[in-house]
Design an enzyme around this catalytic site. Structure first.
Site, PDB file in Angstrom:
ATOM      1  N   GLU A 132      15.200  -4.360   0.366  1.00  0.00           N
ATOM      2  CA  GLU A 132      16.022  -5.814  -0.104  1.00  0.00           C
ATOM      3  C   GLU A 132      17.379  -5.354  -0.557  1.00  0.00           C
ATOM      4  OE1 GLU A 132      13.900  -8.380  -2.370  1.00  0.00           O
ATOM      5  OE2 GLU A 132      15.681  -9.379  -3.370  1.00  0.00           O
ATOM      6  N   SER A 229       5.394  -1.556  -2.538  1.00  0.00           N
ATOM      7  CA  SER A 229       5.605  -2.782  -2.785  1.00  0.00           C
ATOM      8  C   SER A 229       6.072  -3.235  -4.095  1.00  0.00           C
ATOM      9  CB  SER A 229       4.175  -3.774  -2.617  1.00  0.00           C
ATOM     10  OG  SER A 229       4.270  -4.802  -3.378  1.00  0.00           O
TER      11      SER A 229
END
Ligand code: SF4
Length: 316
Positions: A132, A229
């Site tokens: 991201e 994650s």
């Protein structure tokens, strides 16, 4: 009478899939329906092996870079977002592509571009190397986004003009740690502009709040999620920071270290935004086999967020 030891399992809610993950998975499934296999996916569509393996079985091919995809098969960009150069390259190669970037990540991209157009340099709070962060930094030319990961990093920021700065954040950070970094930035650069609406997304915020709500009732916390994650790892940290002596990430039930929680009478369970509920069920069942189990749901927010899939896949 049961010979098993009693144990209360506090199930945090909200937990598990968020609207962005749900949409990204639907996009791959609909793409497979529309175009048939194989459909290429650049980077793990969401950070969960169970989900990725399931889609691979249906015909998705996961690659890390666009140059691993043939020109004549559709490619999907993951929920984390991609640098601008990637769709530009796909267009140049005349490829069919679908962008599964979560709309809440796209919101941060738009923010960065808007500030850049106004001549501001950006400071991004995030984790170096996370997809991201690479995607968001890749929305602007090199040097226009300065990355800080910690409060200590703030002292090392060397902006072009300290009076012309704005900050953005990764969407999956710890709410509390980020507030400290923002405070440090504002102390050093009083003119720095922040986002109109918080960049840390609703799903990250809600899952962390739910962990805090159960933290003082439990002796151990299990977070179901993958090691890569970000939001799952933040939940482990939130559990530890809230006083939980044993706060542990597990991908599935078979990773639970039963000896580590031996003697506990109250255990908390939550799941990161990319972990499907079936894995929570699996963990609850594993506890049921070993304990005289009571399950208590602790719900701190109701989520009704839903994101539409791109138009090209709606009729599929
Ligand atoms: S965690 Fe937040 S930003 Fe990431 S996909 Fe889910 S809703 Fe979107």
């Amino acid at each position: 009478m049961s010979t098993l030891s009693p144990l209360t399992l506090y199930l945090a809610a909200p937990r598990g899939f968020c609207a962005g993950v749900d949409r990204a998975i639907k996009i791959v499934e609909l793409a497979l329906q529309k175009w048939g296999a194989p459909v290429y996916v650049r980077h793990e569509i969401v950070h969960n092996k169970f989900v990725v393996d399931g889609l691979r079985d249906k015909g998705a091919v996961f690659v890390e870079e666009l140059d691993e995809c043939p020109d004549d098969r559709p490619v999907i960009f993951s929920a984390h977002g991609v640098p601008k150069a990637i769709p530009a390259e796909a267009r140049r190669r005349d490829m069919v592509f679908v962008d599964a970037t979560c709309p809440l990540v796209s919101k941060v991209h738009v923010e960065a571009e808007r500030h850049h157009a106004e001549g501001l340099q950006m400071v991004m709070i995030g984790h170096a190397g996370h997809p991201e962060v690479l995607g968001t930094m890749g929305q602007l030319p090199q040097g226009e986004v300065l990355l800080v990961e910690t409060v200590a990093d703030v002292a090392g920021v060397v902006p072009r003009d300290p009076a012309r700065l704005a900050f953005i954040t990764q969407t999956t950070l710890s709410v509390d740690d980020t507030a400290e970094i923002v405070a440090a930035l504002q102390a050093r650069f009083p003119a720095i502009i922040g986002p109109a609406k918080e960049d840390i997304c609703y799903a990250t915020t809600n899952r962390q709040a739910a962990v805090k709500a159960i933290a003082d009732r439990i002796e151990a916390l299990l977070v179901i999620g993958a090691p890569n994650s970000s939001n799952s790892r933040r939940l482990v940290e939130v559990g530890s920071a809230a006083g939980c002596a044993y706060s542990q990430l597990v991908m599935r039930a078979d990773e639970i270290d039963w000896r580590a929680i031996e003697g506990a009478r109250a255990v908390g369970v939550t799941a990161g935004a990319s972990a499907p509920e079936v894995l929570v069920d699996e963990v609850v069942d594993a506890f049921r086999q070993r304990y005289d189990l009571t399950v208590e749901l602790v719900e701190t927010a109701l989520e009704r967020v839903e994101f539409k899939v791109p138009r090209v896949l709606r009729e599929a």
